[in-house]
Design a protein around this motif. Structure first.
Motif, PDB file in Angstrom:
ATOM      1  N   VAL A 320      20.524 -33.656  17.210  1.00  0.00           N
ATOM      2  CA  VAL A 320      21.579 -33.350  18.167  1.00  0.00           C
ATOM      3  C   VAL A 320      22.213 -32.031  17.756  1.00  0.00           C
ATOM      4  N   VAL A 321      22.253 -31.109  18.674  1.00  0.00           N
ATOM      5  CA  VAL A 321      22.836 -29.805  18.402  1.00  0.00           C
ATOM      6  C   VAL A 321      24.286 -29.809  18.883  1.00  0.00           C
ATOM      7  N   ASP A 322      25.151 -29.190  18.083  1.00  0.00           N
ATOM      8  CA  ASP A 322      26.566 -29.103  18.444  1.00  0.00           C
ATOM      9  C   ASP A 322      26.725 -28.107  19.600  1.00  0.00           C
ATOM     10  N   VAL A 323      27.357 -28.555  20.667  1.00  0.00           N
ATOM     11  CA  VAL A 323      27.538 -27.683  21.841  1.00  0.00           C
ATOM     12  C   VAL A 323      28.339 -26.437  21.456  1.00  0.00           C
ATOM     13  N   ALA A 324      29.116 -26.534  20.376  1.00  0.00           N
ATOM     14  CA  ALA A 324      29.884 -25.369  19.908  1.00  0.00           C
ATOM     15  C   ALA A 324      28.950 -24.223  19.521  1.00  0.00           C
ATOM     16  N   MET A 325      27.702 -24.569  19.161  1.00  0.00           N
ATOM     17  CA  MET A 325      26.739 -23.527  18.804  1.00  0.00           C
ATOM     18  C   MET A 325      26.299 -22.761  20.057  1.00  0.00           C
ATOM     19  N   LEU A 326      26.105 -23.492  21.146  1.00  0.00           N
ATOM     20  CA  LEU A 326      25.788 -22.840  22.421  1.00  0.00           C
ATOM     21  C   LEU A 326      26.967 -21.957  22.836  1.00  0.00           C
ATOM     22  N   GLU A 327      28.163 -22.509  22.722  1.00  0.00           N
ATOM     23  CA  GLU A 327      29.360 -21.761  23.108  1.00  0.00           C
ATOM     24  C   GLU A 327      29.518 -20.498  22.245  1.00  0.00           C
ATOM     25  N   HIS A 328      29.161 -20.632  20.978  1.00  0.00           N
ATOM     26  CA  HIS A 328      29.229 -19.491  20.062  1.00  0.00           C
ATOM     27  C   HIS A 328      28.287 -18.375  20.533  1.00  0.00           C
ATOM     28  N   ALA A 329      27.088 -18.776  20.928  1.00  0.00           N
ATOM     29  CA  ALA A 329      26.105 -17.779  21.385  1.00  0.00           C
ATOM     30  C   ALA A 329      26.609 -17.066  22.641  1.00  0.00           C
ATOM     31  N   ILE A 330      27.236 -17.830  23.529  1.00  0.00           N
ATOM     32  CA  ILE A 330      27.751 -17.241  24.765  1.00  0.00           C
ATOM     33  C   ILE A 330      28.879 -16.255  24.442  1.00  0.00           C
ATOM     34  N   ARG A 331      29.799 -16.714  23.606  1.00  0.00           N
ATOM     35  CA  ARG A 331      30.971 -15.916  23.262  1.00  0.00           C
ATOM     36  C   ARG A 331      30.562 -14.606  22.586  1.00  0.00           C
ATOM     37  N   ASP A 332      29.588 -14.728  21.692  1.00  0.00           N
ATOM     38  CA  ASP A 332      29.099 -13.560  20.967  1.00  0.00           C
ATOM     39  C   ASP A 332      28.541 -12.510  21.921  1.00  0.00           C
ATOM     40  N   GLU A 333      27.734 -12.974  22.832  1.00  0.00           N
ATOM     41  CA  GLU A 333      27.104 -12.050  23.787  1.00  0.00           C
ATOM     42  C   GLU A 333      28.150 -11.456  24.716  1.00  0.00           C
ATOM     43  N   ARG A 334      29.061 -12.296  25.187  1.00  0.00           N
ATOM     44  CA  ARG A 334      30.091 -11.821  26.119  1.00  0.00           C
ATOM     45  C   ARG A 334      31.030 -10.833  25.426  1.00  0.00           C
ATOM     46  N   ASN A 335      31.389 -11.130  24.188  1.00  0.00           N
ATOM     47  CA  ASN A 335      32.284 -10.247  23.455  1.00  0.00           C
ATOM     48  C   ASN A 335      31.693  -8.840  23.376  1.00  0.00           C
ATOM     49  N   GLU A 336      30.392  -8.816  23.170  1.00  0.00           N
ATOM     50  CA  GLU A 336      29.680  -7.553  23.062  1.00  0.00           C
ATOM     51  C   GLU A 336      29.618  -6.815  24.401  1.00  0.00           C
ATOM     52  N   ASN A 337      29.412  -7.538  25.467  1.00  0.00           N
ATOM     53  CA  ASN A 337      29.038  -6.889  26.734  1.00  0.00           C
ATOM     54  C   ASN A 337      30.032  -7.001  27.883  1.00  0.00           C
ATOM     55  N   ALA A 338      30.982  -7.932  27.821  1.00  0.00           N
ATOM     56  CA  ALA A 338      31.851  -8.136  28.986  1.00  0.00           C
ATOM     57  C   ALA A 338      32.975  -7.102  29.027  1.00  0.00           C
ATOM     58  N   PRO A 339      33.128  -6.409  30.158  1.00  0.00           N
ATOM     59  CA  PRO A 339      34.271  -5.509  30.298  1.00  0.00           C
ATOM     60  C   PRO A 339      35.574  -6.295  30.206  1.00  0.00           C
ATOM     61  N   ARG A 340      36.618  -5.635  29.740  1.00  0.00           N
ATOM     62  CA  ARG A 340      37.931  -6.274  29.621  1.00  0.00           C
ATOM     63  C   ARG A 340      38.711  -6.086  30.908  1.00  0.00           C
ATOM     64  N   ALA A 341      39.592  -7.029  31.184  1.00  0.00           N
ATOM     65  CA  ALA A 341      40.425  -6.934  32.386  1.00  0.00           C
ATOM     66  C   ALA A 341      41.694  -7.734  32.146  1.00  0.00           C
ATOM     67  N   LEU A 342      42.678  -7.502  33.020  1.00  0.00           N
ATOM     68  CA  LEU A 342      43.943  -8.212  32.874  1.00  0.00           C
ATOM     69  C   LEU A 342      44.104  -9.221  34.003  1.00  0.00           C
ATOM     70  N   CYS A 343      44.532 -10.419  33.609  1.00  0.00           N
ATOM     71  CA  CYS A 343      44.737 -11.493  34.573  1.00  0.00           C
ATOM     72  C   CYS A 343      45.921 -12.309  34.077  1.00  0.00           C
ATOM     73  N   VAL A 344      46.769 -12.717  35.008  1.00  0.00           N
ATOM     74  CA  VAL A 344      47.920 -13.550  34.666  1.00  0.00           C
ATOM     75  C   VAL A 344      47.731 -14.892  35.364  1.00  0.00           C
ATOM     76  N   LEU A 345      47.620 -15.945  34.568  1.00  0.00           N
ATOM     77  CA  LEU A 345      47.291 -17.257  35.154  1.00  0.00           C
ATOM     78  C   LEU A 345      48.530 -18.003  35.640  1.00  0.00           C
TER      79      LEU A 345
END
Ligand code: ATP
Ligand code: MG
Length: 558
Positions: A320-345
């Motif tokens: 069983v793989v920890d889903v946090a590992m999948l989330e880590h891979a996503i976050r890592d890639e997004r951190n590298e490539n996703a443009p930043r923007a401002l949003c107020v929730l």
């Protein structure tokens, strides 16, 4: 060929086969049954099969294992092709269908009958079970096992012609009712099923079993390495038996690897279908689903999913793989490539009382702090802004590093402001915060030396846009929702979706293309919804929050 060091046992094994001349060209296949959307487990199989072909300069087929017409459909055929392509793979030649080999399978069934290796059996399902024996006791021969070749050929032809009722007859291989491996106790090759097929219509009323079809499909296509999950290990002797007893055009071999299981979710098409059918989620591609289409809509990227499949590796054991590992891979890639923007929730109005009512200043902000190649965007700065209600307090202790009445904060990509006043409604709720700008603080510290401790996001109330933002969380609250006797439906997370209807986003975000992803600073990674996002009505889905909870070997990843 320039090949990286092997990182799984299949790569080693194939390299050996090539070196020893056992195979000339590597041919693999990805063989989904079109009875649902693909999930993250299939992504592992896709990366493995297409990845091996790529690595060794071979080819990988996409083949629909469509031998169960009742549960299959064209919708699934189309979604599967789209998912494989989205992950970045292309199959060799045309899409293939097991159903296009049905006549060949039938001819081979006749071949087995003629050689005394198969017979038509009239036992009911119940009787057949009784004859089958158990793991510790041998089975008993069916009374129909001694039928003559002529009688079997005649009955098989009449099964095919639709003369018999469903369940009244099957074709079985004649192997060994005492075999320790139960799969060899005269397994079923054909069942009568009077169901229309999405590809062959009403041509067939008998359908081959997985066991009789799969290896022969591989042989027809010249597959060299037929890779499947571990539960088929006990079927391998049968796979080989068919290959040995039939005049097949090539000799494929089956290899098994451990399936991917992820915690906090389910990876069985049957269970995923139940979530869809019972309306727990909004379709197979609901962003909470572990389907490839769901992950796509959630804002996961092909590169990140492929990295994850690389990280988990390929072994001969189920885990069983920890889903946090999948989330880590996503976050890592997004951190590298996703443009930043401002949003107020959770918007709260901030009025900068020292600015003129029509004040409008165009600020420029980099799209990404470390990626000049991503360029910059314009941020209109006006007298009235929105900040997040959680970023303001009338009073607070030193740990609170946001805006406090009488104190300062920096507005991200803009200047420093100092809160001077609050406006409240009759119930005492704060409806506006008043503040003044501190001179010459765009990109500079205040001249008087009173530096703000925090930085908060903001959006112009005049130029910004209202957006719908969907905050997704895990679908299940239990780590193993379907383990053992767990009824997975009992562990649904009631907060797996929260919809924010009146979020405010910086204006450039309205022009985002569907499926474009961003980091909303201090909030997480988000994606413009694939179907519903428009410039007039922006809709964003939260891909993942900023905080990494994956604990790699005890180190703190946060
Ligand atoms: P499910 O149990 O969800 O119905 P399945 O195995 O019946 O899945 P198929 O369409 O037959 O689904 O699978 C296509 C390919 O994907 C097979 O080769 C199968 O071994 C592989 N596969 C399916 N689930 C997983 C998984 N969790 N991990 C790795 N590979 C998988
Ligand atoms: Mg299956």
């Amino acid at each position: 060929m320039d090949i990286k060091p092997a990182n799984n046992f299949l790569q080693t094994l194939i390299a050996d086969d090539l070196a020893a001349g056992r195979v000339q060209e590597v041919v693999t296949r990805f063989p989904p049954e079109p009875n649902g959307y693909l999930h993250v487990g299939h992504a592992k199989s896709i990366c493995l099969n297409f990845g091996l072909a790529e690595r060794f300069g071979g080819r990988c087929n996409l083949r629909f294992d469509d031998t169960n017409p009742e549960k299959e459909s064209q919708e699934f055929i189309e979604s599967i092709q789209a998912d494989v392509r989205w992950l970045g793979y292309e199959w060799a030649g045309e899409v293939r269908y097991a159903s296009s080999y049905f006549q060949q399978f039938y001819d081979w069934a006749q071949h087995l009958v003629r050689n005394g290796c198969a017979y038509v059996c009239d036992l009911t399902a119940e009787q057949a079970r009784e004859h089958r024996g158990t793991l510790t006791e041998p089975g008993r021969n069916s009374p129909f096992r001694a039928r003559s070749v002529e009688e079997n050929l005649d009955l098989l032809a009449r099964m095919k012609a639709g003369e018999f009722a469903e369940g009244s007859k099957v074709l079985r291989a004649k192997i060994d009712m005492a075999a320790p491996n139960m799969n060899l106790r005269d397994p079923i090759l054909y069942r009568i099923r009077k169901a229309a097929h999405h590809q062959t219509g009403s041509d067939w009323v008998i359908y081959p079993t997985y066991d009789f079809a799969h290896g022969q499909e591989d042989a027809i296509e010249g597959v060299t390495h037929s890779i499947c999950t571990l539960e088929f290990e006990d079927h391998r002797p049968l796979y080989d038996w068919f290959i040995e007893h039939l005049p097949v055009p090539s000799r494929p071999r089956q290899y098994e690897f451990g399936r991917l299981n992820l915690n906090y979710t389910v990876t069985s098409k049957r269970k995923l279908k139940q979530l869809v059918d019972e309306g727990v989620v909004d379709g197979w591609d609901d962003p909470r689903m572990p389907t490839i289409a769901g992950m796509r809509r959630r804002g996961f990227t092909p590169a990140a999913i492929r990295t994850f499949c690389d990280m988990i590796g390929v072994t001969r054991s189920d885990g069983v793989v920890d889903v946090a590992m999948l989330e880590h891979a996503i976050r890592d890639e997004r951190n590298e490539n996703a443009p930043r923007a401002l949003c107020v929730l959770n918007p709260l109005k901030l009025v900068l009382t020292d600015l003129a009512a029509d004040h409008r200043q165009l600020l420029s902000a980099p799209a990404h702090p470390g990626r000049e190649d991503l360029g910059s965007r314009e941020l209109p700065f006006t007298r009235e802004l929105y900040i997040d209600a959680d970023d303001f307090r009338e009073e607070a202790n030193k740990k609170y590093k946001r805006l406090v009445l009488g104190k300062r904060v920096r507005l991200r990509n803009a200047c420093v402001v100092e809160a001077t006043d609050v406006v409240k409604d009759a119930a005492g709720n704060i409806t506006e915060v008043h503040a003044v700008t501190i001179a010459d603080t765009f990109g500079e510290d205040p001249a008087d030396g009173i530096k703000p401790k925090g930085v908060i996001q903001w959006v112009s109330a005049r130029a910004g846009r209202r957006a719908t933002v969907r905050l997704y969380d895990r679908l299940f609250t239990h780590e193993a929702p379907d383990r053992g006797d767990n009824a997975f439906m009992d562990f649904l997370n009631p907060d797996s979706l929260r919809v924010v209807e009146n979020a405010w986003i910086e204006p450039s975000l309205a022009d985002a293309a569907p499926e474009q992803g961003f980091q909303f600073e201090r909030e997480g990674y988000f994606v413009a919804d694939r179907y519903q996002h428009t410039p007039e009505q922006p809709v964003f889905n939260r891909t993942i929050g900023l905080r990494d909870t994956w604990n790699a070997g005890g180190g703190d990843q946060a």
